[in-house]
Design an enzyme around this catalytic site. Structure first.
Site, PDB file in Angstrom:
ATOM      1  N   LYS A   1      31.969 -44.632  36.138  1.00 16.31           N
ATOM      2  CA  LYS A   1      32.740 -43.899  35.536  1.00 16.31           C
ATOM      3  C   LYS A   1      34.159 -43.372  36.516  1.00 16.31           C
ATOM      4  O   LYS A   1      35.157 -43.879  36.239  1.00 16.31           O
ATOM      5  CB  LYS A   1      31.843 -42.611  35.494  1.00 16.31           C
ATOM      6  CG  LYS A   1      33.059 -41.790  35.395  1.00 16.31           C
ATOM      7  CD  LYS A   1      32.558 -40.376  33.708  1.00 16.31           C
ATOM      8  CE  LYS A   1      33.782 -39.950  33.646  1.00 16.31           C
ATOM      9  NZ  LYS A   1      33.114 -38.481  32.493  1.00 16.31           N
TER      10      LYS A   1
ATOM     11  N   HIS B   1      28.306 -37.652  18.047  1.00 13.42           N
ATOM     12  CA  HIS B   1      28.786 -35.883  17.717  1.00 13.42           C
ATOM     13  C   HIS B   1      28.588 -36.024  16.603  1.00 13.42           C
ATOM     14  O   HIS B   1      28.523 -34.713  15.693  1.00 13.42           O
ATOM     15  CB  HIS B   1      30.509 -35.996  17.591  1.00 13.42           C
ATOM     16  CG  HIS B   1      30.905 -35.946  19.376  1.00 13.42           C
ATOM     17  ND1 HIS B   1      32.134 -36.487  19.861  1.00 13.42           N
ATOM     18  CD2 HIS B   1      29.957 -36.158  20.441  1.00 13.42           C
ATOM     19  CE1 HIS B   1      31.518 -36.619  21.018  1.00 13.42           C
ATOM     20  NE2 HIS B   1      30.904 -35.721  21.733  1.00 13.42           N
TER      21      HIS B   1
ATOM     22  N   HIS C   1      28.909 -42.250  21.259  1.00  9.76           N
ATOM     23  CA  HIS C   1      29.109 -40.728  21.103  1.00  9.76           C
ATOM     24  C   HIS C   1      29.736 -40.296  19.602  1.00  9.76           C
ATOM     25  O   HIS C   1      29.590 -38.828  19.230  1.00  9.76           O
ATOM     26  CB  HIS C   1      30.550 -40.377  22.433  1.00  9.76           C
ATOM     27  CG  HIS C   1      29.393 -40.378  23.970  1.00  9.76           C
ATOM     28  ND1 HIS C   1      28.829 -41.075  24.159  1.00  9.76           N
ATOM     29  CD2 HIS C   1      29.569 -39.161  24.207  1.00  9.76           C
ATOM     30  CE1 HIS C   1      28.099 -40.876  25.283  1.00  9.76           C
ATOM     31  NE2 HIS C   1      28.852 -39.532  25.478  1.00  9.76           N
TER      32      HIS C   1
ATOM     33  N   GLU D   1      42.585 -41.486  29.025  1.00  7.63           N
ATOM     34  CA  GLU D   1      41.818 -41.567  27.956  1.00  7.63           C
ATOM     35  C   GLU D   1      42.780 -42.984  27.181  1.00  7.63           C
ATOM     36  O   GLU D   1      43.021 -41.974  25.873  1.00  7.63           O
ATOM     37  CB  GLU D   1      40.733 -41.460  26.929  1.00  7.63           C
ATOM     38  CG  GLU D   1      40.352 -42.206  26.660  1.00  7.63           C
ATOM     39  CD  GLU D   1      38.619 -41.235  25.991  1.00  7.63           C
ATOM     40  OE1 GLU D   1      38.303 -40.234  26.969  1.00  7.63           O
ATOM     41  OE2 GLU D   1      38.522 -41.001  24.702  1.00  7.63           O
TER      42      GLU D   1
ATOM     43  N   ARG E   1      38.605 -46.405  29.131  1.00  3.33           N
ATOM     44  CA  ARG E   1      37.797 -44.769  29.448  1.00  3.33           C
ATOM     45  C   ARG E   1      37.588 -44.663  27.637  1.00  3.33           C
ATOM     46  O   ARG E   1      36.192 -43.709  27.909  1.00  3.33           O
ATOM     47  CB  ARG E   1      39.066 -43.731  30.037  1.00  3.33           C
ATOM     48  CG  ARG E   1      38.512 -42.232  30.045  1.00  3.33           C
ATOM     49  CD  ARG E   1      38.717 -41.039  30.886  1.00  3.33           C
ATOM     50  NE  ARG E   1      37.659 -40.301  31.000  1.00  3.33           N
ATOM     51  CZ  ARG E   1      37.946 -39.147  32.155  1.00  3.33           C
ATOM     52  NH1 ARG E   1      38.404 -38.697  32.481  1.00  3.33           N
ATOM     53  NH2 ARG E   1      36.853 -38.280  31.903  1.00  3.33           N
TER      54      ARG E   1
ATOM     55  N   GLU F   1      22.811 -41.088  29.113  1.00  2.00           N
ATOM     56  CA  GLU F   1      23.887 -41.703  29.536  1.00  2.00           C
ATOM     57  C   GLU F   1      24.226 -42.954  30.756  1.00  2.00           C
ATOM     58  O   GLU F   1      25.135 -43.598  30.801  1.00  2.00           O
ATOM     59  CB  GLU F   1      24.324 -40.509  30.386  1.00  2.00           C
ATOM     60  CG  GLU F   1      25.067 -38.948  29.262  1.00  2.00           C
ATOM     61  CD  GLU F   1      26.237 -39.412  28.480  1.00  2.00           C
ATOM     62  OE1 GLU F   1      27.243 -40.773  28.506  1.00  2.00           O
ATOM     63  OE2 GLU F   1      26.200 -38.919  28.072  1.00  2.00           O
TER      64      GLU F   1
ATOM     65  N   ASN G   1      32.779 -43.354  25.516  1.00  2.00           N
ATOM     66  CA  ASN G   1      32.073 -43.144  24.376  1.00  2.00           C
ATOM     67  C   ASN G   1      31.529 -44.061  23.787  1.00  2.00           C
ATOM     68  O   ASN G   1      31.302 -43.669  21.957  1.00  2.00           O
ATOM     69  CB  ASN G   1      33.145 -42.470  23.841  1.00  2.00           C
ATOM     70  CG  ASN G   1      34.394 -41.773  24.596  1.00  2.00           C
ATOM     71  OD1 ASN G   1      33.888 -40.418  25.121  1.00  2.00           O
ATOM     72  ND2 ASN G   1      35.330 -41.663  23.779  1.00  2.00           N
TER      73      ASN G   1
ATOM     74  N   ARG H   1      47.664 -20.752  36.472  1.00  4.98           N
ATOM     75  CA  ARG H   1      48.358 -21.500  37.173  1.00  4.98           C
ATOM     76  C   ARG H   1      47.618 -22.963  37.221  1.00  4.98           C
ATOM     77  O   ARG H   1      48.040 -23.954  37.402  1.00  4.98           O
ATOM     78  CB  ARG H   1      49.801 -21.819  36.577  1.00  4.98           C
ATOM     79  CG  ARG H   1      50.261 -20.951  35.839  1.00  4.98           C
ATOM     80  CD  ARG H   1      52.047 -21.933  35.844  1.00  4.98           C
ATOM     81  NE  ARG H   1      52.984 -20.887  34.670  1.00  4.98           N
ATOM     82  CZ  ARG H   1      52.828 -19.263  34.356  1.00  4.98           C
ATOM     83  NH1 ARG H   1      53.191 -18.950  36.515  1.00  4.98           N
ATOM     84  NH2 ARG H   1      53.746 -19.055  34.248  1.00  4.98           N
TER      85      ARG H   1
ATOM     86  N   HIS I   1      22.117 -33.362  23.411  1.00  5.65           N
ATOM     87  CA  HIS I   1      23.010 -34.441  23.679  1.00  5.65           C
ATOM     88  C   HIS I   1      23.144 -35.969  23.741  1.00  5.65           C
ATOM     89  O   HIS I   1      23.645 -37.094  22.973  1.00  5.65           O
ATOM     90  CB  HIS I   1      24.708 -34.241  24.560  1.00  5.65           C
ATOM     91  CG  HIS I   1      25.798 -34.860  24.789  1.00  5.65           C
ATOM     92  ND1 HIS I   1      26.504 -35.512  24.182  1.00  5.65           N
ATOM     93  CD2 HIS I   1      26.309 -35.947  26.073  1.00  5.65           C
ATOM     94  CE1 HIS I   1      27.564 -35.715  24.388  1.00  5.65           C
ATOM     95  NE2 HIS I   1      26.900 -36.199  25.467  1.00  5.65           N
TER      96      HIS I   1
ATOM     97  N   LYS J   1      37.666 -34.116  32.450  1.00  7.00           N
ATOM     98  CA  LYS J   1      37.587 -33.389  31.198  1.00  7.00           C
ATOM     99  C   LYS J   1      37.045 -32.398  31.415  1.00  7.00           C
ATOM    100  O   LYS J   1      35.675 -32.260  31.805  1.00  7.00           O
ATOM    101  CB  LYS J   1      36.345 -34.617  30.541  1.00  7.00           C
ATOM    102  CG  LYS J   1      37.247 -35.501  29.790  1.00  7.00           C
ATOM    103  CD  LYS J   1      36.821 -35.718  28.991  1.00  7.00           C
ATOM    104  CE  LYS J   1      37.556 -37.278  28.608  1.00  7.00           C
ATOM    105  NZ  LYS J   1      36.392 -38.061  27.404  1.00  7.00           N
TER     106      LYS J   1
HETATM  107  N1  GLY Z   1      32.061 -37.769  28.930  1.00  5.20           N
HETATM  108  C1  GLY Z   1      33.491 -39.499  28.261  1.00  5.20           C
HETATM  109  C2  GLY Z   1      34.252 -38.854  29.578  1.00  5.20           C
HETATM  110  O1  GLY Z   1      33.927 -38.768  30.826  1.00  5.20           O
HETATM  111  O2  GLY Z   1      35.593 -39.214  29.403  1.00  5.20           O
END
Ligand code: GLY
Length: 363
Positions: A233, A258, A254, A243, A247, A189, A251, A125, A271, A147
């Protein structure tokens, strides 16, 4: 060697991102500074290539500081960022006798970081974990912000959790062994951060002298662009960890990126390469909607190309493009949400972009 620290405040907690050349040989000392007791077992997750390069440097300094640690190797590649590799980490944690107070360390790129972060969120946990990113992409993106997760056969990162690390240690020396194609992918990025938040960073990247220093891995320039990126960031995730709003700016490029990764097969494009093409499409849409100027579209595309990144859109089946976009995690109440630029240094979220606005770029 000078070190830089960025403070990442999340809720009532915070962690620090430390950037310094040679930091890998001080990880044990840094754990002592963090107050991590030497009785806590440490499981380092890495892949074979990274463990061969850096494993002993980290292990030796942990040992010097009386920590017991072992390295567990996972297979490299996006296709192994899945439940079965996660299970192998759980098995290793069980066999090693990890307890709640034990610690996991992710030593590697984004795949290692994401899967280790998720293993640490879920084993017993939840255990503490530390990120040691060794690729430019993971230094400026996935290692910060919490994330974590693995892929599901139906899509990328569909299984995951928000789980913030206890600390992030970035050693710019690890970039010396990074293949140049991967280095460039990380630059995508960084260019993104310039477009979404920081015109000064964008201009810094455009400057010929700086560009030469960056691609020649001159340490001060690397530290500057990594630090600026991590600060942006950090600001964004501190305001919106889960998000719910801004946030999503991270993206930028992205959604289409994707689509390209998914339809061309993960591996065909890195990527950062896919999101470069994604930023190009987003920029063109923004121009056609009158959101930013033609000259800004051109500056963006030129910068992407100057860092060795692609902007040519591959030919893709249009119904597949729509299917992937609609399956994206970013769809809300059936509506696609796109991050589009208003100028260099500013983006906004748009929900009124329709298929005819973007399908023309995929013929
Ligand atoms: N890679 C996008 C984020 O961390 O929200």
């Amino acid at each position: 060697m000078i070190e830089n620290k960025i403070h990442v405040p999340i809720d009532k907690n915070f962690y620090e991102v430390t950037i310094k050349a040679g930091l890998l040989s001080e990880i044990g000392n840094r754990l002592v500074e963090l107050g991590i007791k030497s009785t806590r077992k440490i499981l380092i997750v890495s892949n074979q290539e990274i463990a061969n390069l850096f494993g002993n440097i980290v292990l030796d300094n942990l040992k010097e500081n009386n920590y017991s640690a072992k390295i567990f190797i996972i297979k490299a590649g996006e296709k192994f960022k899945n439940i079965s590799t996660l299970n192998e980490i759980y098995d290793a944690a069980f066999e090693y006798g990890m307890e709640r107070g034990s610690l996991m360390i992710a030593l590697g790129g984004g795949i290692v970081g994401d899967i280790t972060g998720f293993a640490s969120a879920t084993w017993l946990r939840g255990l503490d974990y530390i990120q040691i990113p060794t690729t430019l992409l993971s230094m400026v993106d996935s290692s910060v912000g919490g994330k974590t997760g693995v892929n599901h056969p139906k899509g990328k990162n569909l299984i995951g959790a928000f789980n913030q690390p206890k600390a992030v240690f970035i050693d710019t020396d690890t970039l010396k062994t990074l293949p140049s194609r991967e280095f460039n992918a990380g630059m995508a990025e960084i260019i993104k951060y310039g477009i979404i938040r920081d015109e000064e960073l964008f201009e810094y990247l455009e400057d010929e002298f700086n560009l030469r220093n960056i691609v020649n891995l001159e340490n001060q320039s690397l530290v500057k662009i990594i630090k600026d990126s991590v600060e942006i960031k950090s600001d964004i995730v501190s305001e919106d960890e889960k998000e719910k709003g801004i946030r999503a700016y991270l993206n930028y490029g992205h959604s289409f990126g994707h689509v390209i990764e998914n339809l061309c097969g993960y591996g065909e494009y890195l990527h950062g390469e896919a999101i470069s093409i994604g930023m190009r499409i987003a920029g063109e849409i923004a121009f056609s909607k009158g959101l930013w100027k033609k000259e800004e579209t051109t500056r963006q595309n030129n910068l992407i190309k100057r860092y060795g990144l692609p902007i040519e859109v591959p030919t893709l089946n249009k119904s597949d493009v729509v299917r992937i976009l609609m399956g994206d995690k970013k769809v809300q109440e059936g509506k696609m949400r796109f991050i589009l630029p208003n100028k260099i240094g500013k983006v906004s979220i748009y929900t009124d972009i329709v298929e005819s606005d973007f399908l023309k770029y995929f013929c």
